[in-house]
Design a protein around this motif. Structure first.
Motif, PDB file in Angstrom:
ATOM      1  N   LEU A  49       0.823  -1.210   0.000  1.00  8.55           N
ATOM      2  CA  LEU A  49       0.000   0.000   0.000  1.00  8.55           C
ATOM      3  C   LEU A  49       0.858   1.261   0.000  1.00  8.55           C
ATOM      4  O   LEU A  49       0.561   2.225  -0.718  1.00  8.55           O
ATOM      5  N   ALA A  50       1.914   1.273   0.797  1.00  5.80           N
ATOM      6  CA  ALA A  50       2.810   2.439   0.839  1.00  5.80           C
ATOM      7  C   ALA A  50       3.427   2.691  -0.520  1.00  5.80           C
ATOM      8  O   ALA A  50       3.497   3.837  -0.985  1.00  5.80           O
ATOM      9  N   VAL A  57       4.632  10.150  -6.119  1.00  6.34           N
ATOM     10  CA  VAL A  57       4.546  11.447  -5.447  1.00  6.34           C
ATOM     11  C   VAL A  57       5.931  12.087  -5.420  1.00  6.34           C
ATOM     12  O   VAL A  57       6.907  11.438  -5.044  1.00  6.34           O
ATOM     13  N   PRO A  58       6.022  13.357  -5.852  1.00  9.22           N
ATOM     14  CA  PRO A  58       7.326  14.031  -5.791  1.00  9.22           C
ATOM     15  C   PRO A  58       7.815  14.144  -4.347  1.00  9.22           C
ATOM     16  O   PRO A  58       7.029  14.245  -3.415  1.00  9.22           O
ATOM     17  N   SER A  88       1.948  11.816   0.586  1.00  7.33           N
ATOM     18  CA  SER A  88       0.554  11.803   0.132  1.00  7.33           C
ATOM     19  C   SER A  88      -0.407  11.653   1.306  1.00  7.33           C
ATOM     20  O   SER A  88      -0.044  11.164   2.377  1.00  7.33           O
ATOM     21  N   PHE A  89      -1.662  12.067   1.098  1.00  8.54           N
ATOM     22  CA  PHE A  89      -2.683  11.935   2.128  1.00  8.54           C
ATOM     23  C   PHE A  89      -2.893  10.463   2.483  1.00  8.54           C
ATOM     24  O   PHE A  89      -2.942  10.095   3.658  1.00  8.54           O
ATOM     25  N   GLY A  90      -3.000   9.607   1.483  1.00  8.51           N
ATOM     26  CA  GLY A  90      -3.191   8.176   1.725  1.00  8.51           C
ATOM     27  C   GLY A  90      -2.027   7.569   2.483  1.00  8.51           C
ATOM     28  O   GLY A  90      -2.211   6.729   3.371  1.00  8.51           O
ATOM     29  N   ASP A  95       0.261   5.617   7.601  1.00 11.63           N
ATOM     30  CA  ASP A  95       1.230   5.799   8.672  1.00 11.63           C
ATOM     31  C   ASP A  95       0.537   5.844  10.030  1.00 11.63           C
ATOM     32  O   ASP A  95       0.967   5.187  10.986  1.00 11.63           O
ATOM     33  N   VAL A  96      -0.547   6.579  10.141  1.00  8.33           N
ATOM     34  CA  VAL A  96      -1.292   6.663  11.399  1.00  8.33           C
ATOM     35  C   VAL A  96      -1.859   5.289  11.766  1.00  8.33           C
ATOM     36  O   VAL A  96      -1.794   4.866  12.926  1.00  8.33           O
TER      37      VAL A  96
END
Length: 137
Positions: A49-50, A57-58, A88-90, A95-96
């Motif tokens: 997923l990561a 993403v830059p 990224s938001f996702g 991470d959380v």
């Protein structure tokens, strides 16, 4: 002398856990094995997923499955790494989630060891009572 005795006693208990010599030892072994297996699966899935969330993403450090797996493993172990957190938001949501999962695992392990110590103390008391009530031959 005392530290060596403690290390030997800990080694004996570890052997008892691996062999599941008593109910308490078996319960602890099963819990730790289940947590380790589930955490391995979570780690592998989170790495995928990561990578999917971060690879395009830059300014991200997660560019390959290896770097994603390294990052997720360090997050689940609650240690820092040279890889920066997701951009990224996702990735940040992931991470959380992983940090929360790591806290739950640590809490569960602490509870499992606490339960083991209580059960082991009860087993020892029961064994001592049996020896005391056994007639001398």
């Amino acid at each position: 002398m005392y530290p060596a005795r403690v290390v030997r006693a800990a080694g004996r208990e570890l052997r008892h856990i691996i062999r599941a010599d008593t109910t308490a030892h078996g319960a602890l072994r099963d819990r730790v094995a289940a947590i380790a297996f589930i955490t391995l699966i979570v780690d592998l899935i989170c790495a995928v997923l990561a990578l999917l969330l971060e690879r395009h993403v830059p300014q991200t450090d997660i560019l390959s499955y290896g770097s994603a797996l390294f990052w997720t493993t360090t997050q689940l172990l609650t240690v820092s790494s040279q890889i920066h957190n997701p951009v990224s938001f996702g990735g940040r949501v992931l991470d959380v989630f992983m940090e929360a999962y790591a806290l739950i695992v640590v809490s569960t392990l602490a509870g499992s060891f606490g339960a083991f110590l209580v059960r082991r103390a009860h087993e020892r008391e029961r064994d001592a009572e049996r020896k005391a009530s056994k007639p001398a031959s």
